[in-house]
Design an enzyme around this catalytic site. Structure first.
Site, PDB file in Angstrom:
ATOM      1  CG  ASP A  25      54.241  72.383  53.007  1.00  0.00           C
ATOM      2  OD1 ASP A  25      53.458  71.712  53.691  1.00  0.00           O
ATOM      3  OD2 ASP A  25      54.279  72.307  51.766  1.00  0.00           O
ATOM      4  CD  GLU A  73      56.230  69.559  48.675  1.00  0.00           C
ATOM      5  OE1 GLU A  73      56.198  70.779  48.877  1.00  0.00           O
ATOM      6  OE2 GLU A  73      56.537  69.044  47.576  1.00  0.00           O
ATOM      7  CE  LYS A 130      51.349  70.708  51.725  1.00  0.00           C
ATOM      8  NZ  LYS A 130      52.265  70.814  50.592  1.00  0.00           N
ATOM      9  CB  VAL A 158      56.739  78.666  52.909  1.00  0.00           C
ATOM     10  CG1 VAL A 158      57.000  79.829  53.838  1.00  0.00           C
ATOM     11  CG2 VAL A 158      57.189  77.356  53.553  1.00  0.00           C
ATOM     12  CB  CYS A 163      52.667  74.420  49.277  1.00  0.00           C
ATOM     13  SG  CYS A 163      53.707  73.146  48.528  1.00  0.00           S
TER      14      CYS A 163
HETATM   15  C1  C5J Z   1      56.074  74.391  49.017  1.00  0.00           C
HETATM   16  C2  C5J Z   1      57.588  73.837  47.222  1.00  0.00           C
HETATM   17  N1  C5J Z   1      55.783  74.081  50.257  1.00  0.00           N
HETATM   18  N2  C5J Z   1      57.758  75.084  46.849  1.00  0.00           N
HETATM   19  N3  C5J Z   1      56.878  73.518  48.340  1.00  0.00           N
HETATM   20  O1  C5J Z   1      55.681  75.431  48.511  1.00  0.00           O
HETATM   21  O2  C5J Z   1      58.100  72.934  46.604  1.00  0.00           O
END
Ligand code: C5J
Length: 231
Positions: A25, A73, A130, A158, A163
């Site tokens: 992500d 994401e 995803k 991240v 995630c």
């Molecule tokens: C991820 C989130 N990528 N924190 N998304 O960690 O919503």
């Protein structure tokens, strides 16, 4: 060929041929000023610190011929794959699916949903969309890994406690050995980042291993120098 990477709680052994680099992500909506993350009041510089070390790891993985998989994401434009609970969460005035500075927030095909230029995928690297936090949930990641004979994952991206953590837990439960690179993962919350890393390696490596990127890079460099795999 077995590489031995010094890690916590103990050495992580890997063969580049059966190891995948997973980049979670690294999207504009999370990393760039003005994106979704910063709209929520977060300091995106805390995530941007991961970019330079991750560029080095990505270059080394490519040189070693490792499988590289990028994730994003986000959701279909009609949001049919977004659980109502996820859409409602936080009671946000500008949330998932709403128009934001970089297009509709976390919607596939929008500028903000895509991966930052510094880590742009190249031909041959899978980009996995995803709908959830974990990269295994409602995706074909496991199928892709098994088809390629992948047994070990280098997990980066991240955010550390969301995630990245979810993906490591999902991978661990499926029998994949996961090494998380501490400087290639980041969080808007430094304390969650620190504790998140400790949780992975605690209890003899309950979810996996943790090491700085230099520990992996040193091993990969030795290999490509000896074998010429990068040529
Ligand atoms: C991820 C989130 N990528 N924190 N998304 O960690 O919503």
């Amino acid at each position: 060929m077995t590489l031995v990477v010094p890690a916590a709680p103990y050495d992580f052994e890997l063969d580049p041929a059966t190891t995948a680099l997973i980049i979670i992500d690294m999207q504009r909506d999370f990393l760039e000023p003005g994106g979704f993350g910063s709209l929520l009041g977060n300091d995106v510089s805390l995530l941007q610190r991961t970019i330079a070390p991750l560029q080095d790891v990505l270059a080394a993985a490519r040189a070693a011929g490792m499988t590289v998989i990028h994730t994003r994401e986000g959701h279909r434009p009609d949001l049919t794959d977004a659980p109502p609970a996820k859409l409602a969460r936080g009671n946000l005035s500008c949330g998932i699916g709403d128009p934001g500075p970089f297009g509709r927030i976390l919607v596939r095909g929008e500028h903000g949903h895509d991966i930052i230029d510094d880590l742009a995928p190249i031909d041959g690297e899978a980009v996995l969309d995803k709908p959830g936090k974990g990269a295994f949930y409602a995706t074909d990641l496991e199928l892709m890994l098994r088809n390629r004979g992948i047994a070990r994952l280098i997990v980066t991206g991240v955010t550390t406690e969301v995630c990245v953590h979810t993906t490591v837990r999902e991978g661990n439960d499926r029998g994949f050995e996961c090494l998380v690179l501490s400087d290639c993962v980041g969080s808007y919350f430094p304390e969650f980042h620190e504790v998140g890393l400790k949780m992975i390696a605690a209890q003899g490596g309950i979810f996996g291993w943790v090491a700085p990127s230099t520990a992996l890079l040193e091993q990969l460099a030795a290999t490509t120098t000896t074998t010429g795999a990068h040529r």
